[in-house]
Design a protein around this motif. Sequence first.
Motif, mmCIF file in Angstrom:
data_model
loop_
_atom_site.group_PDB
_atom_site.id
_atom_site.type_symbol
_atom_site.label_atom_id
_atom_site.label_comp_id
_atom_site.label_asym_id
_atom_site.label_seq_id
_atom_site.Cartn_x
_atom_site.Cartn_y
_atom_site.Cartn_z
ATOM 1 N N THR A 3 0.848 -1.185 0.000
ATOM 2 C CA THR A 3 0.000 0.000 0.000
ATOM 3 C C THR A 3 0.884 1.236 0.000
ATOM 4 O O THR A 3 2.103 1.143 0.172
ATOM 5 N N ILE A 9 -0.243 -5.871 3.071
ATOM 6 C CA ILE A 9 -1.614 -6.148 3.462
ATOM 7 C C ILE A 9 -1.878 -7.654 3.462
ATOM 8 O O ILE A 9 -1.541 -8.369 2.524
ATOM 9 N N GLU A 11 -4.547 -10.145 2.947
ATOM 10 C CA GLU A 11 -5.859 -10.151 2.316
ATOM 11 C C GLU A 11 -6.685 -11.378 2.666
ATOM 12 O O GLU A 11 -7.905 -11.374 2.517
ATOM 13 N N SER A 41 -11.609 -5.210 5.978
ATOM 14 C CA SER A 41 -10.231 -4.821 6.223
ATOM 15 C C SER A 41 -9.953 -3.421 5.696
ATOM 16 O O SER A 41 -10.536 -3.001 4.689
ATOM 17 N N ALA A 43 -6.567 -0.220 5.633
ATOM 18 C CA ALA A 43 -5.237 0.269 6.009
ATOM 19 C C ALA A 43 -5.378 1.691 6.525
ATOM 20 O O ALA A 43 -6.187 2.476 6.021
ATOM 21 N N CYS A 64 -3.769 -6.316 12.453
ATOM 22 C CA CYS A 64 -2.939 -7.232 11.648
ATOM 23 C C CYS A 64 -1.498 -6.756 11.543
ATOM 24 O O CYS A 64 -0.561 -7.546 11.645
ATOM 25 N N ASN A 65 -1.299 -5.459 11.313
ATOM 26 C CA ASN A 65 0.033 -4.860 11.187
ATOM 27 C C ASN A 65 0.018 -3.516 11.897
ATOM 28 O O ASN A 65 -1.024 -2.888 12.045
ATOM 29 N N GLN A 113 -2.767 -2.074 9.495
ATOM 30 C CA GLN A 113 -3.944 -2.731 8.934
ATOM 31 C C GLN A 113 -4.767 -3.261 10.090
ATOM 32 O O GLN A 113 -4.235 -3.905 11.004
ATOM 33 N N ASN A 115 -8.666 -5.171 10.883
ATOM 34 C CA ASN A 115 -9.894 -5.774 10.368
ATOM 35 C C ASN A 115 -11.033 -5.487 11.335
ATOM 36 O O ASN A 115 -10.937 -5.810 12.528
#
Length: 238
Positions: A3, A9, A11, A41, A43, A64-65, A113, A115
Amino acid sequence: MRTPYGLEIIENCLACPHREERLFCNLSEPAVKALAAITSSAAYPKGATLFVEGQPARGVFILCNGRVKLSTSSADGKTLILRISEPGEVLGLPATVTGKSYELTADIIEPAQANFIARNDFLNFLRENGDAALRVAQQLGETYHLAISEMRTIGLSHSASEKLARFLLEWAANCPEEKGQVRIKMTLTHEEIAQMIGSSRETVTRLLADFRRKQLVQVVGSTLILRNKADLEAIVNS
């Protein structure tokens, strides 16, 4: 997929390379498929806010990140950062489960990221997946213990230098040690560190300068190097 924020990401939850090591994500394949079906999800850039203290809980965010700052504020505008969330955590969990308002504000401190799962979907998922409900109970327990640890740091430390030394050691706890030194990517400002240890920005700046003079730490750009863990531990245990 990359991104504009430089994130990789994730997915597909089933193909996530970190799934096995994260408490809530390490579920059976049918459970993960069911979770993916109710997840959206996104970013986020540094500085974005996921939810605000006092806002009615609309759901949870699975990180997630990236990392997220969880803080609370007083009526006179003073802010206390309770902790920094790491990837794999479920944010907004207590409020979503109880149906109350979010008790903290969640701010992104580096590109991330997350969700999102709406509250009703999440509760239905827990009703149908006992293992996931157990993981939620485990994370709530971990959150409780982290809160107790934070209160101990702020309330029982005898001095600001002890608070700062304890903070640096805890921040470095999961970082590898090489030749007696630990390198930390420090994304927090002096103001944010002060908000984590219940001090002032000026005090943190002064103490870090003092730690540098004593060769306890070294700052290279955004990297903070702990050069003498033993002496920092001595400050904490004094």
